[in-house]
Scaffold this motif. Sequence first.
Motif, mmCIF file in Angstrom:
data_model
loop_
_atom_site.group_PDB
_atom_site.id
_atom_site.type_symbol
_atom_site.label_atom_id
_atom_site.label_comp_id
_atom_site.label_asym_id
_atom_site.label_seq_id
_atom_site.Cartn_x
_atom_site.Cartn_y
_atom_site.Cartn_z
ATOM 1 N N LEU A 14 30.501 39.792 48.216
ATOM 2 C CA LEU A 14 31.602 39.210 47.468
ATOM 3 C C LEU A 14 32.594 38.486 48.361
ATOM 4 O O LEU A 14 33.407 37.696 47.887
ATOM 5 C CB LEU A 14 32.316 40.310 46.673
ATOM 6 C CG LEU A 14 31.469 40.920 45.556
ATOM 7 C CD1 LEU A 14 32.177 42.130 44.962
ATOM 8 C CD2 LEU A 14 31.179 39.900 44.478
ATOM 9 N N ASN A 104 31.073 43.393 34.514
ATOM 10 C CA ASN A 104 30.421 44.326 35.431
ATOM 11 C C ASN A 104 28.964 43.934 35.661
ATOM 12 O O ASN A 104 28.449 42.982 35.065
ATOM 13 C CB ASN A 104 30.511 45.756 34.886
ATOM 14 C CG ASN A 104 30.011 45.849 33.459
ATOM 15 O OD1 ASN A 104 28.917 45.394 33.153
ATOM 16 N ND2 ASN A 104 30.821 46.413 32.575
ATOM 17 N N PRO A 130 36.771 39.764 41.804
ATOM 18 C CA PRO A 130 36.176 41.095 41.855
ATOM 19 C C PRO A 130 37.293 42.122 41.994
ATOM 20 O O PRO A 130 38.382 41.795 42.465
ATOM 21 C CB PRO A 130 35.316 41.037 43.120
ATOM 22 C CG PRO A 130 36.063 40.086 44.005
ATOM 23 C CD PRO A 130 36.674 39.060 43.089
ATOM 24 N N TRP A 257 29.397 46.689 40.661
ATOM 25 C CA TRP A 257 30.741 46.163 40.827
ATOM 26 C C TRP A 257 31.371 45.911 39.461
ATOM 27 O O TRP A 257 30.684 45.815 38.439
ATOM 28 C CB TRP A 257 30.738 44.862 41.637
ATOM 29 C CG TRP A 257 29.776 43.830 41.115
ATOM 30 C CD1 TRP A 257 28.518 43.579 41.577
ATOM 31 C CD2 TRP A 257 29.983 42.936 40.011
ATOM 32 N NE1 TRP A 257 27.929 42.585 40.826
ATOM 33 C CE2 TRP A 257 28.797 42.177 39.854
ATOM 34 C CE3 TRP A 257 31.049 42.704 39.153
ATOM 35 C CZ2 TRP A 257 28.658 41.199 38.878
ATOM 36 C CZ3 TRP A 257 30.913 41.727 38.168
ATOM 37 C CH2 TRP A 257 29.730 40.984 38.034
ATOM 38 N N GLY A 259 34.751 43.450 37.745
ATOM 39 C CA GLY A 259 35.681 42.383 38.056
ATOM 40 C C GLY A 259 36.172 41.703 36.798
ATOM 41 O O GLY A 259 35.723 42.009 35.688
ATOM 42 N N PHE A 306 33.217 34.843 44.480
ATOM 43 C CA PHE A 306 32.881 35.796 43.420
ATOM 44 C C PHE A 306 31.901 35.155 42.441
ATOM 45 O O PHE A 306 30.892 35.765 42.059
ATOM 46 C CB PHE A 306 34.166 36.226 42.707
ATOM 47 C CG PHE A 306 33.960 37.208 41.583
ATOM 48 C CD1 PHE A 306 33.097 38.284 41.728
ATOM 49 C CD2 PHE A 306 34.648 37.062 40.387
ATOM 50 C CE1 PHE A 306 32.911 39.193 40.696
ATOM 51 C CE2 PHE A 306 34.476 37.969 39.352
ATOM 52 C CZ PHE A 306 33.605 39.035 39.497
#
Length: 330
Positions: A14, A104, A130, A257, A259, A306
């Motif tokens: 990222l 996500n 993120p 992750w 974001g 990102f």
Amino acid sequence: MDGDNPLSRRRALLALAGSCAAGMAWRAPRAAPSTWTPTHPLRLVVTYPPGGGADVTARAMTEALGARLGQPVVVENRGGAGGMVGTASVFRAAPDGYTLLWGNTDTMAMAPNLYRQINYVPEEFTALAPVVALGFVLASRPTLEAQDFRQLIELARKRQLSFASWGVGSPGHVGSEMLKNQAGIPSILNVPYRGTAPACQALLAGEVDVMYLPSPLWLAFRKQVRTYAIAAPKRYTQFQDIPTMAELGVPVDMDVWQGLFAPPGTPLPIAERIHEAVTQAVGTPDVQKRFLELGGVPLTSSRASFAQSIPTERARWGALLRAANVQPQD
């Protein structure tokens, strides 16, 4: 964070600098002033029910984000279809900065590999920032007879165990298939729920045998479950006493992750203003401390980087899904 953290690969991904300012095939943005200041509360759509890993991490930073935007950020939980219901609602929302998505890995990287048709286009969302990376802990109901990971595998080879997940194709489901394939388990029973919180409740109630608990939920209920391992190649900094599945001979890596995204066509001044506020909020000591307490790794990067990480993640999970023999569905 420590370079030995298993989520450092995600942070590095990222943090890559992008060569283009957009990095995604956005729709043409509407005209907007050169600067943007919100005048009423913002809505942050979390695509799972309250109490789950996504909900907990989202709420950990909304106060700090609202303080930097000068308006409250209100969480709206819209669960269903593995997060796709809430995601589609933001995809169709007005690109005015007041409706945001807590996106996500599930919805942006996995769903395109899992379904032949989805009612949104991940590449067309406006990637904002993120926020946090999380991992998963393999755990069981406390009454399951397997006392350790070796006994769990032996038990699963003898009889079919039920695995709670938050939908077909969710990390919980994919992780169980990866475990089955890597450990030579004949079959597992995937039991899908509307979110991680309902799945966790079923595990605690003894309705299912095993589950991959997102790190925030594992921390909350670790005394009420039996813990076996972390689904990662290296131990987490926060959980040095828990072995990884890789150490135990079953290399399953499930770091994910979360974001922020905005609807397609969101004007650049709005996107940049929210990105700035999110990055500042994630950088505050209170938010960083809270994320670490939840077993997460705070993330920051440029918007371009990102955006460019999304196709990379989609390709990674596509390979994992194929290896797990999870076939696309209609």
